[in-house]
Design an enzyme around this catalytic site. Sequence first.
Site, mmCIF file in Angstrom:
data_model
loop_
_atom_site.group_PDB
_atom_site.id
_atom_site.type_symbol
_atom_site.label_atom_id
_atom_site.label_comp_id
_atom_site.label_asym_id
_atom_site.label_seq_id
_atom_site.Cartn_x
_atom_site.Cartn_y
_atom_site.Cartn_z
ATOM 1 N N ARG A 110 0.842 -1.195 0.000
ATOM 2 C CA ARG A 110 0.000 0.000 0.000
ATOM 3 C C ARG A 110 0.874 1.241 0.000
ATOM 4 O O ARG A 110 1.827 1.347 0.774
ATOM 5 C CB ARG A 110 -0.927 0.027 1.228
ATOM 6 C CG ARG A 110 -1.920 -1.131 1.226
ATOM 7 C CD ARG A 110 -2.874 -1.069 2.394
ATOM 8 N NE ARG A 110 -3.722 -2.264 2.413
ATOM 9 C CZ ARG A 110 -4.603 -2.557 3.355
ATOM 10 N NH1 ARG A 110 -4.775 -1.720 4.367
ATOM 11 N NH2 ARG A 110 -5.318 -3.667 3.299
ATOM 12 N N ARG A 148 2.354 1.078 10.266
ATOM 13 C CA ARG A 148 1.889 1.502 8.936
ATOM 14 C C ARG A 148 3.045 1.415 7.958
ATOM 15 O O ARG A 148 3.899 2.286 7.898
ATOM 16 C CB ARG A 148 1.324 2.931 9.009
ATOM 17 C CG ARG A 148 0.493 3.334 7.800
ATOM 18 C CD ARG A 148 -0.119 4.704 7.993
ATOM 19 N NE ARG A 148 -1.079 4.716 9.077
ATOM 20 C CZ ARG A 148 -2.378 4.419 8.947
ATOM 21 N NH1 ARG A 148 -2.854 4.088 7.768
ATOM 22 N NH2 ARG A 148 -3.185 4.453 9.986
ATOM 23 N N GLU A 182 -6.322 -0.929 15.690
ATOM 24 C CA GLU A 182 -6.947 -1.880 14.756
ATOM 25 C C GLU A 182 -5.963 -2.973 14.345
ATOM 26 O O GLU A 182 -4.811 -2.703 14.016
ATOM 27 C CB GLU A 182 -7.420 -1.138 13.511
ATOM 28 C CG GLU A 182 -8.041 -2.056 12.456
ATOM 29 C CD GLU A 182 -8.088 -1.419 11.083
ATOM 30 O OE1 GLU A 182 -8.146 -2.184 10.097
ATOM 31 O OE2 GLU A 182 -8.048 -0.180 10.990
ATOM 32 N N SER A 187 -10.127 -6.133 10.219
ATOM 33 C CA SER A 187 -11.443 -5.661 9.790
ATOM 34 C C SER A 187 -12.157 -6.830 9.139
ATOM 35 O O SER A 187 -11.594 -7.480 8.262
ATOM 36 C CB SER A 187 -11.327 -4.512 8.777
ATOM 37 O OG SER A 187 -10.914 -3.326 9.401
ATOM 38 N N ARG A 245 0.994 -6.254 12.586
ATOM 39 C CA ARG A 245 0.363 -5.631 13.761
ATOM 40 C C ARG A 245 0.208 -6.642 14.898
ATOM 41 O O ARG A 245 0.258 -6.266 16.074
ATOM 42 C CB ARG A 245 -0.984 -5.034 13.365
ATOM 43 C CG ARG A 245 -0.827 -3.852 12.425
ATOM 44 C CD ARG A 245 -2.080 -3.031 12.275
ATOM 45 N NE ARG A 245 -1.839 -1.866 11.420
ATOM 46 C CZ ARG A 245 -2.611 -0.801 11.365
ATOM 47 N NH1 ARG A 245 -3.698 -0.741 12.113
ATOM 48 N NH2 ARG A 245 -2.317 0.204 10.571
#
Length: 425
Positions: free
Chosen positions: A261, A276, A348, A351, A390
Amino acid sequence: MHDIRAIRDDPAAFDAALARRGLPPQAASLLAIDERRRESIAAAQEAQTRRNELSKQIGQAKAQKDEVRAEALMADVAALKTRLPQLEEDERAAAAELDTRLAAIPNHPASDVPGGTDEEDNVLVHHWGTPRTFDFPPREHDAIAPALGMDFDTGVALAGARFTLLRGGMARLSRALGQFMLDRLVNDYGFEEVSPPLLVRDEVAFGTGQLPKFAEDLFRTTDGRWLISTAEMSLTNMVRERIMTEAELPLHFAALTPCFRSEAGSAGRDTRGLIRQHQFEKVEMVSITTPEASDAEHERMTRIAEGVLEALDLPYRRMLLCTGDLGFSMARTFDLEVWLPGQQRYREISSCSNGTDFQARRMSARYRAEGEKATRFVHTLNGSGLAVGRTLVAVIENYQQADGSVVVPDILRPYMGGLERLEPR
């Protein structure tokens, strides 16, 4: 992708759903384009019918040796022949404009999704676990991990900002996490393991909703392919342009892949550490099912992701995303947020989302119900089971010791050759 027929049937309901997303009404302008398209189709059909009729009359006139009438009819046919391509081009242009507009409109939120503008309005569903107490000030992972093999400096030297190199025990612990998660999905929950392409074509990225809206968040190769930002892109598109039988459903796919990403919109956020990154690993779950089963499957997938955190004994909470924080393609999303004692906050880590038939329409993925001739669109769901990087951060912070070592969670030790602790160098 939305069905223009549904918008025709109830434009007020369509605009009301957009309003929940904070978007202005669009039904009237969409229907105006659709009307222009339909008028062009009708005019072209009428012109073609008229042309066929005139052709028959030309034959009759010639049979009657009425050359004057035959020439007049042929002139009419020539005019229609000239007009038809323009009508067909008008229809194509209107259809393309309509498709472009529809492709840019997000999925409608499910009825139980709370209203809101951003993550501050997300709703807590439940907590699990009790945050650990430490007899020393717990540190963040980027302060602990370099001595254990998380090499930020070399990662940056090799590839630039937001890249990290893992070495030694840290690389092994990351591999153990990914293997544990994938084994759990395949062995305990019946997911089919997939090793998918990491590069995909435009239509694949369009099918899951990354294109056209989020092109800037992806990396593109020089030959026009896209690096996947999530294995959801490859796994969901496994059923693109297919018509399945109801007996084939549900389908469950899982993959452990690198993801890429560009994070174009995140300048200044999480610039330190592993939270990130431009490149990271994730275990992805995708389910393809019927509309009647999709809500239950959404809960099942979320519980599977929660079970991974529980097996690792990592405290977490489940959040129901509000309309303002909901992803473009999704009707409902649960975020799982893990407790990070170094940061003293939940972050987070997964999801799990129900895309209803939104992606299926973009992919033309359908099934035929038992005893029916007509087809229906499938429902697609996806979820992280989990994001490996994460989870690695969560293990480091929750299992840190005062001497800088990190205890390996019991359930990961078989994947680590029995190693019980990572010791600082």
